[in-house]
Write a protein that holds these residues in place. Structure first.
Motif, PDB file in Angstrom:
ATOM      1  N   ILE A 287       0.839  -1.206   0.000  1.00  0.00           N
ATOM      2  CA  ILE A 287       0.000   0.000   0.000  1.00  0.00           C
ATOM      3  C   ILE A 287       0.872   1.253   0.000  1.00  0.00           C
ATOM      4  CG2 ILE A 287      -1.685   1.342   1.326  1.00  0.00           C
ATOM      5  CD1 ILE A 287      -2.802  -1.358   2.352  1.00  0.00           C
ATOM      6  N   VAL A 288       1.892   1.267   0.869  1.00  0.00           N
ATOM      7  CA  VAL A 288       2.772   2.440   0.957  1.00  0.00           C
ATOM      8  C   VAL A 288       3.553   2.619  -0.340  1.00  0.00           C
ATOM      9  CG1 VAL A 288       4.771   3.424   2.140  1.00  0.00           C
ATOM     10  CG2 VAL A 288       2.917   2.392   3.470  1.00  0.00           C
ATOM     11  N   ARG A 289       4.034   1.534  -0.910  1.00  0.00           N
ATOM     12  CA  ARG A 289       4.746   1.644  -2.191  1.00  0.00           C
ATOM     13  C   ARG A 289       3.832   2.219  -3.271  1.00  0.00           C
ATOM     14  NH1 ARG A 289       7.920  -4.224  -2.313  1.00  0.00           N
ATOM     15  NH2 ARG A 289       9.822  -3.547  -1.232  1.00  0.00           N
ATOM     16  N   SER A 290       2.592   1.748  -3.310  1.00  0.00           N
ATOM     17  CA  SER A 290       1.635   2.260  -4.288  1.00  0.00           C
ATOM     18  C   SER A 290       1.375   3.746  -4.059  1.00  0.00           C
ATOM     19  CB  SER A 290       0.326   1.470  -4.201  1.00  0.00           C
ATOM     20  OG  SER A 290      -0.610   1.918  -5.146  1.00  0.00           O
ATOM     21  N   PHE A 291       1.276   4.149  -2.801  1.00  0.00           N
ATOM     22  CA  PHE A 291       1.076   5.558  -2.469  1.00  0.00           C
ATOM     23  C   PHE A 291       2.241   6.404  -2.973  1.00  0.00           C
ATOM     24  CE2 PHE A 291       2.147   9.026   0.431  1.00  0.00           C
ATOM     25  CZ  PHE A 291       1.022   9.821   0.307  1.00  0.00           C
ATOM     26  N   MET A 292       3.459   5.951  -2.733  1.00  0.00           N
ATOM     27  CA  MET A 292       4.634   6.725  -3.137  1.00  0.00           C
ATOM     28  C   MET A 292       4.760   6.795  -4.661  1.00  0.00           C
ATOM     29  SD  MET A 292       5.870   7.925  -0.348  1.00  0.00           S
ATOM     30  CE  MET A 292       7.494   8.552  -0.828  1.00  0.00           C
ATOM     31  N   GLU A 293       4.326   5.747  -5.348  1.00  0.00           N
ATOM     32  CA  GLU A 293       4.386   5.739  -6.810  1.00  0.00           C
ATOM     33  C   GLU A 293       3.349   6.670  -7.429  1.00  0.00           C
ATOM     34  OE1 GLU A 293       3.861   1.680  -7.858  1.00  0.00           O
ATOM     35  OE2 GLU A 293       5.832   1.051  -7.119  1.00  0.00           O
ATOM     36  N   ASN A 294       2.237   6.866  -6.737  1.00  0.00           N
ATOM     37  CA  ASN A 294       1.122   7.617  -7.305  1.00  0.00           C
ATOM     38  C   ASN A 294       0.986   9.033  -6.771  1.00  0.00           C
ATOM     39  OD1 ASN A 294      -0.224   5.660  -9.122  1.00  0.00           O
ATOM     40  ND2 ASN A 294      -0.432   4.457  -7.262  1.00  0.00           N
ATOM     41  N   ASN A 295       1.938   9.464  -5.953  1.00  0.00           N
ATOM     42  CA  ASN A 295       1.860  10.808  -5.380  1.00  0.00           C
ATOM     43  C   ASN A 295       3.239  11.463  -5.364  1.00  0.00           C
ATOM     44  OD1 ASN A 295      -1.067  11.030  -4.056  1.00  0.00           O
ATOM     45  ND2 ASN A 295      -0.314   8.960  -3.698  1.00  0.00           N
ATOM     46  N   GLU A 296       3.260  12.756  -5.663  1.00  0.00           N
ATOM     47  CA  GLU A 296       4.504  13.527  -5.594  1.00  0.00           C
ATOM     48  C   GLU A 296       4.705  13.979  -4.153  1.00  0.00           C
ATOM     49  OE1 GLU A 296       6.779  14.177  -7.898  1.00  0.00           O
ATOM     50  OE2 GLU A 296       5.722  12.996  -9.423  1.00  0.00           O
ATOM     51  N   ILE A 297       5.502  13.231  -3.418  1.00  0.00           N
ATOM     52  CA  ILE A 297       5.662  13.507  -1.993  1.00  0.00           C
ATOM     53  C   ILE A 297       7.007  12.963  -1.525  1.00  0.00           C
ATOM     54  CG2 ILE A 297       4.571  11.351  -1.224  1.00  0.00           C
ATOM     55  CD1 ILE A 297       3.174  13.042   0.978  1.00  0.00           C
ATOM     56  N   THR A 298       7.581  13.595  -0.535  1.00  0.00           N
ATOM     57  CA  THR A 298       8.867  13.124  -0.018  1.00  0.00           C
ATOM     58  C   THR A 298       8.656  12.021   1.014  1.00  0.00           C
ATOM     59  OG1 THR A 298       8.948  14.693   1.831  1.00  0.00           O
ATOM     60  CG2 THR A 298       9.814  15.451  -0.305  1.00  0.00           C
ATOM     61  N   VAL A 299       9.704  11.293   1.275  1.00  0.00           N
ATOM     62  CA  VAL A 299       9.651  10.245   2.290  1.00  0.00           C
ATOM     63  C   VAL A 299       9.298  10.850   3.647  1.00  0.00           C
ATOM     64  CG1 VAL A 299      10.991   8.504   3.539  1.00  0.00           C
ATOM     65  CG2 VAL A 299      11.305   8.786   1.070  1.00  0.00           C
ATOM     66  N   GLN A 300       9.916  11.969   3.969  1.00  0.00           N
ATOM     67  CA  GLN A 300       9.675  12.607   5.262  1.00  0.00           C
ATOM     68  C   GLN A 300       8.210  13.010   5.422  1.00  0.00           C
ATOM     69  OE1 GLN A 300      12.024  13.255   3.056  1.00  0.00           O
ATOM     70  NE2 GLN A 300      13.951  13.954   3.994  1.00  0.00           N
ATOM     71  N   GLN A 301       7.614  13.509   4.362  1.00  0.00           N
ATOM     72  CA  GLN A 301       6.199  13.898   4.422  1.00  0.00           C
ATOM     73  C   GLN A 301       5.298  12.681   4.607  1.00  0.00           C
ATOM     74  OE1 GLN A 301       6.157  15.967   0.668  1.00  0.00           O
ATOM     75  NE2 GLN A 301       6.154  17.994   1.638  1.00  0.00           N
ATOM     76  N   MET A 302       5.605  11.623   3.877  1.00  0.00           N
ATOM     77  CA  MET A 302       4.803  10.399   3.996  1.00  0.00           C
ATOM     78  C   MET A 302       4.827   9.850   5.416  1.00  0.00           C
ATOM     79  SD  MET A 302       5.229   6.844   4.315  1.00  0.00           S
ATOM     80  CE  MET A 302       6.805   6.411   3.599  1.00  0.00           C
ATOM     81  N   LEU A 303       5.973   9.884   6.045  1.00  0.00           N
ATOM     82  CA  LEU A 303       6.100   9.319   7.395  1.00  0.00           C
ATOM     83  C   LEU A 303       5.192  10.019   8.399  1.00  0.00           C
ATOM     84  CD1 LEU A 303       9.977   8.797   7.641  1.00  0.00           C
ATOM     85  CD2 LEU A 303       8.239   7.097   7.078  1.00  0.00           C
ATOM     86  N   LYS A 304       4.858  11.282   8.139  1.00  0.00           N
ATOM     87  CA  LYS A 304       4.032  12.055   9.069  1.00  0.00           C
ATOM     88  C   LYS A 304       2.525  11.900   8.802  1.00  0.00           C
ATOM     89  CE  LYS A 304       7.606  15.593   9.692  1.00  0.00           C
ATOM     90  NZ  LYS A 304       7.966  17.030   9.484  1.00  0.00           N
ATOM     91  N   MET A 305       2.168  11.282   7.697  1.00  0.00           N
ATOM     92  CA  MET A 305       0.763  11.177   7.326  1.00  0.00           C
ATOM     93  C   MET A 305       0.064  10.043   8.061  1.00  0.00           C
ATOM     94  SD  MET A 305       1.010  11.837   3.215  1.00  0.00           S
ATOM     95  CE  MET A 305      -0.743  11.509   2.987  1.00  0.00           C
ATOM     96  N   ASN A 306      -1.250  10.173   8.225  1.00  0.00           N
ATOM     97  CA  ASN A 306      -1.994   9.114   8.884  1.00  0.00           C
ATOM     98  C   ASN A 306      -2.337   8.002   7.895  1.00  0.00           C
ATOM     99  OD1 ASN A 306      -4.829   9.391   7.793  1.00  0.00           O
ATOM    100  ND2 ASN A 306      -4.603  11.449   8.671  1.00  0.00           N
ATOM    101  N   ALA A 307      -2.629   6.846   8.443  1.00  0.00           N
ATOM    102  CA  ALA A 307      -2.810   5.641   7.634  1.00  0.00           C
ATOM    103  C   ALA A 307      -3.972   5.766   6.652  1.00  0.00           C
ATOM    104  CB  ALA A 307      -3.012   4.439   8.544  1.00  0.00           C
ATOM    105  N   LYS A 308      -5.087   6.300   7.092  1.00  0.00           N
ATOM    106  CA  LYS A 308      -6.265   6.376   6.226  1.00  0.00           C
ATOM    107  C   LYS A 308      -6.003   7.247   5.004  1.00  0.00           C
ATOM    108  CE  LYS A 308      -9.698   5.448   9.835  1.00  0.00           C
ATOM    109  NZ  LYS A 308     -10.838   5.982  10.621  1.00  0.00           N
ATOM    110  N   GLU A 309      -5.296   8.348   5.210  1.00  0.00           N
ATOM    111  CA  GLU A 309      -4.994   9.232   4.087  1.00  0.00           C
ATOM    112  C   GLU A 309      -4.068   8.554   3.093  1.00  0.00           C
ATOM    113  OE1 GLU A 309      -3.586  13.864   3.282  1.00  0.00           O
ATOM    114  OE2 GLU A 309      -3.294  12.946   5.262  1.00  0.00           O
ATOM    115  N   ILE A 310      -3.064   7.856   3.615  1.00  0.00           N
ATOM    116  CA  ILE A 310      -2.147   7.120   2.742  1.00  0.00           C
ATOM    117  C   ILE A 310      -2.909   6.071   1.942  1.00  0.00           C
ATOM    118  CG2 ILE A 310      -0.256   5.431   2.724  1.00  0.00           C
ATOM    119  CD1 ILE A 310       1.008   7.011   5.025  1.00  0.00           C
ATOM    120  N   PHE A 311      -3.793   5.330   2.620  1.00  0.00           N
ATOM    121  CA  PHE A 311      -4.546   4.286   1.943  1.00  0.00           C
ATOM    122  C   PHE A 311      -5.463   4.866   0.866  1.00  0.00           C
ATOM    123  CE2 PHE A 311      -8.477   1.558   1.978  1.00  0.00           C
ATOM    124  CZ  PHE A 311      -7.936   0.550   1.186  1.00  0.00           C
TER     125      PHE A 311
END
Length: 322
Positions: A287-311
């Motif tokens: 799920i996280v890999r798919s999120f990173m592939e489909n969104n322009e976002i840094t690793v640091q930003q992703m780490l701070k996001m909540n699970a539901k938003e990432i999903f």
């Protein structure tokens, strides 16, 4: 002929260098120099009369309320000395491991520039498999007794196979990343299974970017057979979570079934014994890999996001069963 071979060799090397991403080329240039302190060597190679000197050099390894006679007994104990000798056979020279750790911290410094580069301390502990490495501020402590190889005689009667399989030298770097992640990742705010899946997957995604040369099996601490099971059954497992309405469940039994360290996952089906533990983590990583592939976002930003938003933004679709 020799000149021709030389030109081909240079060409291959040039092509190999160019194959590296610009990020990896930049990371290679980051200056990182670390010092390794061999506490176990200082301790077991000393005589009882030298204990005060060792304590002065490594004060953090000696609790103040432990009397000296305890350390002297340990220093002379045949079983501890046998363990030390086995560690020395494999890690008397730690240069290659230090080089790999320095490369890892080049990656860490690239993504997290303010992180303090620690000094390395090797030690021999009580075989605490939950704390094989500890990273705290300016110190990285590595318990070498847990990296002697999964079939070592010290493990075969003491640990089940699902734990022993990660007592390999190759697991040292993934363990260090896990220790680093523990200090920077926020704990999940809720207990829903999806949140736990993605929280643990953030740690695994860090291994993607910090250990690019490691396989998925090594990042997960799986065997090749276990990774193959997950890849071949991704859709089935996802359908199980969805159809049984587990993703947003807070059932306290779910972490032990699908997230926590275990010999196998518990679908309560006949296939359970064929499954690896922690499949919820593996699905979370997809799920996280798919999120990173489909969104322009840094690793640091992703780490701070909540699970539901990432999903919700991941557009995750499990691979169809063949």
């Amino acid at each position: 002929m020799k000149k021709y071979i030389y030109i081909i060799t240079i060409g291959v090397l040039f092509f190999s260098c160019n194959k590296k991403s610009k990020v990896e080329q930049t990371i290679e240039e980051i200056p990182v120099s670390m010092k390794t302190h061999r506490f176990e060597q200082a301790f077991f190679d000393s005589k009882p009369e030298d204990l005060a000197k060792v304590k002065a050099e490594y004060p953090d390894f000696f609790p103040v309320d432990t009397p000296d006679n305890v350390w002297i007994e340990k220093m002379q104990n045949p079983q501890w000395r046998e363990l030390y000798n086995e560690v020395e056979k494999k890690y008397k020279n730690f240069d290659s491991e230090q080089t790999e750790i320095e490369d890892l911290f080049k990656h860490i410094k690239y993504y997290f520039p303010t992180v303090i580069t620690p000094q390395i301390y090797t030690a021999i502990g009580e075989m605490d498999y939950m704390n094989k490495t500890i990273y705290a501020n300016d110190k990285l402590i590595i318990s070498l007794e847990l990296y002697l190889g999964k079939d070592h005689k010290f493990y075969t009667t003491e640990f089940p196979e699902y734990l022993r399989q990660n007592f390999e030298q190759r697991q040292m770097m993934p363990d260090i990343v896990s220790s680093f992640a523990f200090g920077i990742l926020p704990a999940p705010k809720d207990k829903e299974l999806l949140s736990l899946m993605i929280s643990s997957a953030k740690e695994l995604y860090l291994k993607d970017v910090l250990l690019p040369d490691y396989t998925d099996a090594e990042k997960m601490g799986y065997s090749d057979k276990q990774i193959k099971f997950c890849e071949e059954n991704e859709n089935y497992m996802w359908e199980f979570f969805v159809s049984n309405k587990l993703l947003y469940s807070t059932d306290s039994r779910l972490p032990n079934r699908f997230i926590n360290l275990a010999p196998f996952s518990k679908f309560y089906l006949e296939i359970d014994n064929d499954t690896p533990g922690r499949v919820g983590q593996w699905i979370g990583l997809q799920i996280v890999r798919s999120f990173m592939e489909n969104n322009e976002i840094t690793v640091q930003q992703m780490l701070k996001m909540n699970a539901k938003e990432i999903f919700e933004l991941s557009k995750y679709k499990p691979k169809k069963n063949e």
